[in-house]
Scaffold this motif. Structure first.
Motif: not given
Lengths: 405, 223
Positions: A299, A302, B90, B96, B98-101, B105, B108-110, B112-113, B157
């Protein structure tokens, strides 16, 4: 907030492991706070006892603290009443209490023994002594004593040794300031205990006028200045040492050898325990975060591939440490506060300390600064542990991380 | 028109004990900004190595590589991370996510970055969820959706920041035939909708058939 929520979610990935780490942190924090609270209570009590015994500030003749006396009261304070009057005008001062220390023989007619006497002003002396002197029989000395009927208070063991009761007549024999012997008949007014057997075996208390008559002097050994606030001691010390240079000044701390000894011992004992507990918390969190990092290497790869900087990866793990430490510290603080309150309210008597005869009630303080410092240190330790365990993984090659199984 | 990726004499070798393995030998490629390119070849041919170098997550042993005209052969890790964050997406064979998101989410992650504000993030993620047909799954965790849906999330994503290039490593390998076809179609649609270049390592003939260019690698040499 977004990152903190993500950190909390990550902490909860392995609930059992998170729970164990939280418990170790919470119990560690509680142990430090309860131990520290007990030590703090002891310090405060001993400080109070020392300050009440001698006064926050002690005034004496220039040579009193450093030189030996060849004759009684050679280094006594002569014009002490004028100085006391000046000092009493300061609103920060509660009492100025003169004391005349003397020694001699006390006799019941059949038996004589050595005594250590204190001539005091009853008006103030028993107010400042407060709970640190207990009257076992009779009463304290009167403010206005008839000149021809001087009274005495005896330490419990001394009274027992002389087989003396309240209203019995005894004789005091002491050396005067001129070196001759003087005797005086006194009546027992009360019997007291200080909780220190060695003192109770030798101590007597008389009115300061009685002591001065016995020694044929108008001097006193020293004066204790009792301030309204103990915290102002050193401020006032600086002020008065500049203002009244004709006398010598000491603070209660200079003569509180028992307090300093106990504090030194407790600081080492509880300090060492604190370090051990902090190390346990450190290794527990380090282990937890390391396991979490190993499980999430892929992770990490990634997230790094997607453009997350390695320091952002580390920050996320550090935030997980923050979550664990904040919750652990929070639980620890609650456990500690409740336990401290419960133990303080339970009226548990502690065994007498070495050299003492009386037990004392167990009380555990809840000092805000101790709680704040402990919370800060434990949180910082958790952050360092989380940072150390995640730093290397965040720098790992992305290709290597992505192919990690 | 500037090429997204341009390489000259790209070489990559690994040391396995005393044995030197040449993964890439003098590879020259030019990937235009409208490319939908397949990278073909048997296992061990160097596809993943070339993909990793094009994705700026690995460095060549020798040769030169330009990304959007910038020579990034010796760029710092920080610079490469910044480029990946802003210009690359990617898609992995194993999704790949994120299991807790949640699905939302993860997509959305990229953003936020990139520091996109919350309102704009919400708009873009919602639109993207509709585009990949996952609007009703936004609160689901990756474990609660199927393999095909996971890959849709991964595609969303990868494309949410509207990157210049998407790197896809065997994106259909873990999917059944029907789902794989859907994913191929979705990627093709996204390529057209977003004008994003794709470079896809694949064994899937249907995937390569949809690509407008194909590079064939054999023992690290471009055929």
């Amino acid at each position: 907030m977004k990152w903190l929520t993500l950190a909390a979610k990550n902490v909860l990935r392995n609930r059992r492991r998170a729970l164990v780490t939280l418990l170790i942190t919470a119990i560690g924090v509680a142990a430090i706070l309860i131990g520290g609270g007990f030590a703090n209570f002891t310090y405060v009590s001993l400080k109070e006892m020392a300050a009440r015994s001698s006064g926050h500030l002690i005034i004496a003749h220039q040579d009193y603290f450093d030189k030996e006396e060849n004759t009684p009261m050679e280094h006594g304070l002569s014009d002490y009443k004028t100085l006391a009057k000046k000092l009493k005008s300061d609103k920060d001062i509660r009492y100025v209490v003169p004391t005349l220390e003397f020694t001699g023989l006390i006799s019941n007619g059949d038996k004589s023994t050595i005594f250590m006497g204190s001539g005091v002003e009853p008006k103030y002396e028993f107010k400042v002594k407060g709970p640190f002197i207990t009257i076992d029989d009779g009463s304290i000395l009167s403010r206005r004593e008839k000149e021809n009927y001087p009274k005495v208070m005896l330490g419990k063991k001394l009274a027992s040794s002389l087989n003396a009761q309240v209203n019995d007549s005894l004789t005091l024999l002491s050396t005067t300031t001129e070196g001759s012997l003087n005797a005086m008949d006194v009546t027992v007014q009360g019997i007291f205990t200080t909780g220190i057997p060695e003192l109770d075996k030798r101590s007597i208390i008389v009115n300061i006028n009685t002591a001065q008559s016995l020694l044929i002097t108008n001097k006193v050994s020293r004066m204790g200045v009792h301030l309204r606030e103990t915290e102002t001691t050193f401020l006032k010390y600086d002020e008065y040492t500049e203002k009244y240079t004709e006398v010598a000044w000491k603070t209660w701390l200079d003569t509180a050898f028992f307090y300093l000894g106990v504090k030194n011992l407790y600081n080492r004992v509880f300090g060492l325990l604190g370090v051990i507990i902090i190390m346990m918390v450190f290794f527990s969190l380090y282990n937890t975060v390391t396991m979490s990092v190993v499980e999430r290497i892929r992770e990490i790869g990634t997230l790094r591939a997607m453009g997350t900087y390695s320091n952002e990866i580390t920050r996320n793990f550090v935030l997980e440490g923050v979550v664990i430490s904040l919750v652990g510290v929070g639980i620890g603080v609650v456990i500690s506060a409740l336990t401290s309150l419960g133990l303080s309210m339970a009226d548990i008597q502690m065994p007498p300390p070495p050299g003492r005869t009386s037990s004392y009630p167990l009380a555990i303080d809840i000092p805000a600064n101790l709680y704040l410092i402990t919370a800060t240190v434990v949180t910082a330790v958790c952050l360092v542990a989380a940072w150390l365990s995640s730093y290397k993984a965040a720098k790992k090659s992305i290709v290597g991380a992505l192919s990690h199984v | 028109m500037t090429n997204i990726i341009e390489t000259w004499n790209l070489t990559k070798h690994y040391q396995q004990g005393k044995l030197r393995v040449d993964a890439l030998c003098g590879v020259n490629i030019k990937l235009p900004s409208q490319a939908f390119t397949a990278l073909l070849g048997p296992s061990g041919s160097g596809k993943s190595t070339l993909l990793n170098i094009c994705g700026l997550i690995d460095n060549p042993s020798q040769g030169t590589i330009h990304f959007c005209g910038e020579n990034i052969t010796h760029a710092s890790e920080e610079r490469l991370t910044t480029i990946r964050r802003n210009k690359l997406g990617f898609i992995f064979q194993g999704f790949n996510l994120v299991p807790v998101m949640s699905v939302y989410d993860n997509i959305e992650y990229p953003l936020i970055l990139l520091g996109v504000n919350k309102k704009l993030r919400r708009e873009r993620v919602k639109t993207m969820l509709e585009t990949v047909g996952l609007s009703t799954f936004e609160k689901h965790l990756p474990d609660q959706v199927s393999g095909g849906q996971k890959q849709r999330v991964a595609i969303a994503r990868a494309l949410i920041t509207q990157p210049k290039l998407v790197i896809a490593d065997e994106p259909t390998a873990n999917l059944d035939t029907q789902t794989a076809t859907d994913i191929i179609n979705l990627m093709h649609k996204m390529h057209n909708d977003f004008n994003t270049a794709f470079i896809i390592a694949t064994h899937d003939d249907r995937m390569s058939a949809n690509c407008n260019t194909a590079y064939q690698l054999h023992d690290g040499v471009l055929q």
